[in-house]
Design a protein around this motif. Structure first.
Motif, PDB file in Angstrom:
ATOM      1  N   UNK A  45     -37.653 -12.578  25.911  1.00 17.52           N
ATOM      2  CA  UNK A  45     -37.250 -13.464  24.269  1.00 17.52           C
ATOM      3  C   UNK A  45     -36.257 -13.257  23.801  1.00 17.52           C
ATOM      4  N   UNK A  46     -36.290 -12.361  23.755  1.00 19.07           N
ATOM      5  CA  UNK A  46     -35.647 -10.857  22.169  1.00 19.07           C
ATOM      6  C   UNK A  46     -34.433 -10.583  22.894  1.00 19.07           C
TER       7      UNK A  46
ATOM      8  N   UNK B 232     -32.373 -14.120  22.847  1.00 17.89           N
ATOM      9  CA  UNK B 232     -31.772 -14.581  21.675  1.00 17.89           C
ATOM     10  C   UNK B 232     -30.810 -13.677  21.038  1.00 17.89           C
TER      11      UNK B 232
ATOM     12  N   UNK C 119     -29.769 -23.888  19.739  1.00 14.52           N
ATOM     13  CA  UNK C 119     -31.100 -23.708  19.667  1.00 14.52           C
ATOM     14  C   UNK C 119     -32.295 -24.023  20.525  1.00 14.52           C
ATOM     15  N   UNK C 120     -32.368 -24.756  20.826  1.00 15.22           N
ATOM     16  CA  UNK C 120     -33.074 -26.106  21.460  1.00 15.22           C
ATOM     17  C   UNK C 120     -33.978 -25.266  22.464  1.00 15.22           C
TER      18      UNK C 120
ATOM     19  N   UNK D 292     -32.984 -21.614  22.453  1.00 17.74           N
ATOM     20  CA  UNK D 292     -34.084 -20.480  22.096  1.00 17.74           C
ATOM     21  C   UNK D 292     -35.264 -21.265  21.764  1.00 17.74           C
ATOM     22  N   UNK D 293     -35.578 -22.177  21.150  1.00 19.88           N
ATOM     23  CA  UNK D 293     -36.821 -22.824  20.692  1.00 19.88           C
ATOM     24  C   UNK D 293     -38.195 -22.597  22.298  1.00 19.88           C
TER      25      UNK D 293
ATOM     26  N   UNK E   8     -38.602 -19.122  23.703  1.00 22.46           N
ATOM     27  CA  UNK E   8     -39.933 -18.650  23.027  1.00 22.46           C
ATOM     28  C   UNK E   8     -40.667 -19.450  23.530  1.00 22.46           C
ATOM     29  N   UNK E   9     -40.854 -20.883  22.999  1.00 18.42           N
ATOM     30  CA  UNK E   9     -42.523 -21.557  23.598  1.00 18.42           C
ATOM     31  C   UNK E   9     -42.722 -21.500  24.780  1.00 18.42           C
TER      32      UNK E   9
END
Lengths: 305, 544
Positions: free
Chosen positions: A17-18, A21, A72-73, A75-76, A79-80
């Motif tokens: 994930x890192x 992003x 960004x969604x 990314x969210x 991350x989720x």
């Protein structure tokens, strides 16, 4: 080497994930910086004496609102999904209770054994139940890329699955007072047979019901965080040669010289900081101990001449 | 305060420095009702605290050269606590609204003063009182606080040092902040000159206006929280201490309900400065005026709902984690819109490179890094790793120092000739800018890397694997400080020895540039009528 590698499944999940992003962020930063510098150079006064009047552009405003929102969604969402994985303990995990206190860790296994370091078999998912005896701490294993606060009055949890053998640092991540920086321990990932051997061996010690020797109490009760046994200075006085030492003390505003004897130590452990000892901060935590344990610990201190 | 136009036209136009009002000497300053004098009073004290904060930070970095040899653990723990309290509550939150908001907001909207000059003076006195109490807490009782600027319970309830007094000082500072907010909101609503419609307001005014609302709405929450800490310490009320049936997570919610919006109190005014300054040096109007104004209000609104991202690993519910993460990503959008609009403003401008513009460009670059690192830690999975590590101070120094700090420096260099009637050495200012930019990135980028490596915050000591990055960061901090010294020395020299400044050295179109430098008392002889927006420059008019 600058970048330490991640370990365990959690390490891989977080790193993925890192990286996703970070990659987008680097592209965006490069774009913004390039355009900014390019415009400043291209449209500087000498090259471009007359500015062009532009009020704005609704079309552009919409574009650079909608596209970043979608980015960004994503990314969210990414991350989720990682988070849901990191929070969902797989069935059949081995549970270990973690006790945090100023400023040491203690691990309690299901069969009753206790140890200041966490030993786990490779490949087995481990569920940690986190409890604190005083203030908030944070259980953090950088190599596994996970942490969770340890809050008094609450039982938080954390799980991880080691995938390779080795020893990994555990640190306290939530500021907890004077020796926060030294509230460290290790996770030792062992081959399964070796772990089983240690686990069973320890269990026999416990089963034999021998009164726990002082040294073990010294580690298990967390004395080790502030008191050395070899004369080296730490937050509290060293146990070496402690018995019989003379200390300047203040009791209820009255100053006097006291001899540290057995009774003094027993009293100070049961009711810490009622007596203030010159030269040491009044931060000894209250640690519950049975009478037998107290005796064992004092005997141990006695032995350290 | 107001006098008739006829009388004024006879009165000689002397600057507010020469017009000392009712009192003389120091009293003409500390009892003044003039918004410009009050702005300068804040200026002096905010700067004094900024320097002490920098010195504390310098020693923190020094400790990391050789932990254990330079200072005792307790000393280091107090240092990072005081660095935080001083920088956040005494410098970063008040700086731009109190110094430049006070000084320039009334002028920019065509007013003679703020709506409540006496309350304005009271705000300053409360600020000083709060600051003095915080300073006293350092030298009395059980010693300076060692809790971190967050005062997390239950540690803050149990530590033997002087927490209640420091907390009380911060409480008083909050009162000052609320009153300033009320004053500037009212001023913006009631005292705009005829024709100064909402879509003609300078964007700095928009920014201060949004910020003031946040100050009014959320500061009471920190007041209540801090009072509860004091009640708990003195009377044993068990709101936060689990040993008494309280909830330490509740403390964190209450603390961050204020302290997260507070980060927008810090950054929004700086964004206002950038939106005002960039067009002046691009010689064209801002790109997307309404988009910038509205995105500021959106940041203020949505930014008040994201506090839970400070608590992702605290043990709050997973649902709260998910919701706060989503909102955190959404609040990134209005900030991104602003960045895009600033960059677009440069497009096809006629750009004059002067110190204020350079500080704005640095702001855009550093703030972008701050914002983008915010996305990384705002995602739930990476946050499990990055939370409470050096990554976090790395990120927020990019926002607060790289953003707010460089915005503040842009404001210094932009308004300096107006405030003091003199000009600093521009070449030297550019050199200082370059040194600071280099030092800043070496310093704080090392912190980001340290965090990714797993170095926890608030450690006075570290494991050997972190050594090289710590050394790099400390090295960077020295360069940064060298740049700061250069910049302030240059400004200080300009204050006394600089050449006399013209009324409008940058060719600005907002009202403060249409009056003398330094401005006269009550700013305007006749309240001006406004017929155009804040960025209608001569070049544009000539252009057709």
């Amino acid at each position: 080497m600058i970048f330490s590698a991640a370990t365990g499944i959690s390490g891989r999940v977080v790193d993925n994930v890192f990286l996703y992003i970070v990659t987008i962020c680097i592209i965006l930063l490069a774009l913004i910086t390039f355009l900014m510098v390019y415009f400043v150079v291209r449209y500087r006064r000498e090259k471009h004496p007359t500015p062009v009047d532009i009020e704005g552009s609704t079309w552009l405003e919409i574009t650079w609102t909608v596209i970043p929102t979608l980015i960004v969604l994503s990314m969210f969402y990414y991350g989720l999904t990682g988070f849901e994985f990191l929070k969902k303990v797989p069935p059949g995990a081995m549970t270990v209770k973690v006790i945090a206190r100023q400023w040491s860790w203690l691990f309690q296994y299901e069969n009753g054994i206790q140890d200041p370091e966490l030993r786990v078999p490779v490949g087995m998912p481990i569920k940690l139940l986190l409890t604190s005896q005083d203030v908030i701490h944070g259980f953090y294993i950088p190599a596994f890329r996970i942490k969770q606060d340890v809050v008094p009055g609450m039982t938080n949890y954390l799980w991880f699955q080691p995938t390779q053998l080795g020893t990994f640092d555990v640190m306290c991540s939530q500021y907890c007072g004077l020796e926060h920086s030294h509230m460290l321990t290790k996770i030792v990932v062992l081959p399964e047979e070796e772990f089983t051997k240690w686990y069973q061996g320890k269990k026999k010690e416990v089963a034999a019901k021998a009164p726990p020797p002082g040294l073990q109490l010294y580690q298990v009760k967390g004395c080790v965080a502030c008191h050395s046994t070899d004369g080296s200075p730490r937050v509290g006085p060293t146990f070496k040669g402690l018995l019989g030492k003379k200390e300047e003390v203040t009791t209820g505003g009255k100053k006097e010289t006291a001899v540290v004897d057995e009774a003094f130590i027993r009293e100070f452990i049961s009711e810490p900081n009622v007596v203030h000892i010159e030269g040491y901060p009044p931060i000894m935590p209250k640690i519950s101990m049975t009478n037998e344990e107290l005796t064992a610990l004092v005997d141990y201190i006695k032995s350290l001449r | 305060m107001t006098s008739t136009g006829a009388m004024e036209s006879i009165r000689p136009r002397i600057s507010f420095y020469e017009d000392h009002g009712k009192y003389r000497g120091i009293l003409s300053w500390i009892l003044t009702l003039d918004h410009k004098r009050i702005g300068l009073l804040y200026f002096i004290f905010v700067m004094a605290f900024f320097f002490s904060g920098v010195v504390l930070g310098f020693f923190m970095r020094l400790q990391m050269l050789a932990p254990g040899t330079i200072m005792k653990p307790q000393t280091y723990n107090s240092l990072f606590t005081l660095h935080g309290i001083i920088m956040i509550f005494l410098v970063v939150i008040p700086a731009i609204p109190t110094i430049f908001g006070n000084f320039f907001l009334p002028i920019q909207i065509g007013a003679r003063d703020v709506a409540f000059p006496r309350i304005n003076l009271l705000s300053w006195w409360l600020y000083i009182t709060g600051a003095i109490i915080v300073v006293i807490s350092v030298f009395t009782g059980g010693g300076p606080p060692d809790t971190g600027w967050t005062f997390y319970a239950p540690y803050s309830l149990r530590t033997t040092v002087n927490v209640p007094l420091a907390v009380f000082g911060v409480f008083i500072l909050g009162m000052s902040s609320i009153l300033t907010g009320i004053n500037l909101v009212t001023t913006t609503h009631r005292l705009r000159a005829p024709g100064m419609t909402w879509n003609r307001l300078p964007l700095f005014v928009w920014a201060i206006y949004s910020t003031s609302w946040v100050q009014i709405l959320v500061t009471p929450v920190i007041g209540i929280t801090l009072i509860l800490i004091i009640m708990e310490r003195f009377f044993g009320v068990g709101v936060f201490d689990p040993a008494k049936g309280g909830d330490p997570i509740l403390y964190q919610h209450m603390f961050w309900i204020y302290s997260h919006p507070a980060t927008y109190i810090m950054i929004l005014p700086a964004m206002g400065v950038i939106s005002d300054v960039v067009p002046v040096f691009a010689r064209k109007r801002i790109f997307g005026y309404m988009a910038i104004a509205i995105s500021g209000v959106a940041i203020a609104a949505v930014g008040s709902l994201v506090w839970g991202h400070h608590m992702f690993v605290s043990g709050q519910s997973d649902f709260a984690d998910i919701l706060f993460s989503l909102l955190t990503f959404l609040v990134a959008i209005p900030s991104a819109i602003k960045v895009f609009n600033w960059v677009a403003t440069l497009y096809k401008g006629s750009i004059v490179i002067e110190p204020p513009l350079l500080f704005c460009l640095a702001f855009i670059f550093l703030f972008s890094i701050g914002g983008l690192t915010g996305l990384i830690q705002g995602a739930l999975a990476p946050n499990m790793h990055l939370h409470d590590t050096y990554w976090i101070p790395g990120h927020f120094h990019y926002i607060i120092f790289g953003g707010m700090g460089f915005g503040l420096f842009a404001a210094f260099h932009y308004w300096f000739p107006k405030m003091f009637g003199r000009m600093y050495n521009r070449k030297m200012a550019m050199r200082a800018w370059a040194v600071m930019l280099v030092g800043f990135n070496i310093f704080y980028f090392s912190m980001l890397l340290l965090g990714w490596e797993g170095m926890p915050r608030r450690y006075y000591d570290y494991l050997p694997q972190f050594r090289s990055l710590h050394l790099t960061a400390t090295f960077g901090s020295w360069i940064l400080i060298a740049g700061l010294i250069l910049m302030f020395a240059n400004l200080f020299r300009g204050l006394f020895k600089g050449e006399k400044a013209e009324d409008n050295p940058w060719g600005g179109a907002t009202l403060e540039w249409q009056i003398p430098s330094p401005p006269p008392t009550e700013n305007f002889e006749k309240i001006p009528g406004i017929r155009h927006g804040p960025h209608d420059f001569k070049e544009l008019e000539n252009n057709g």
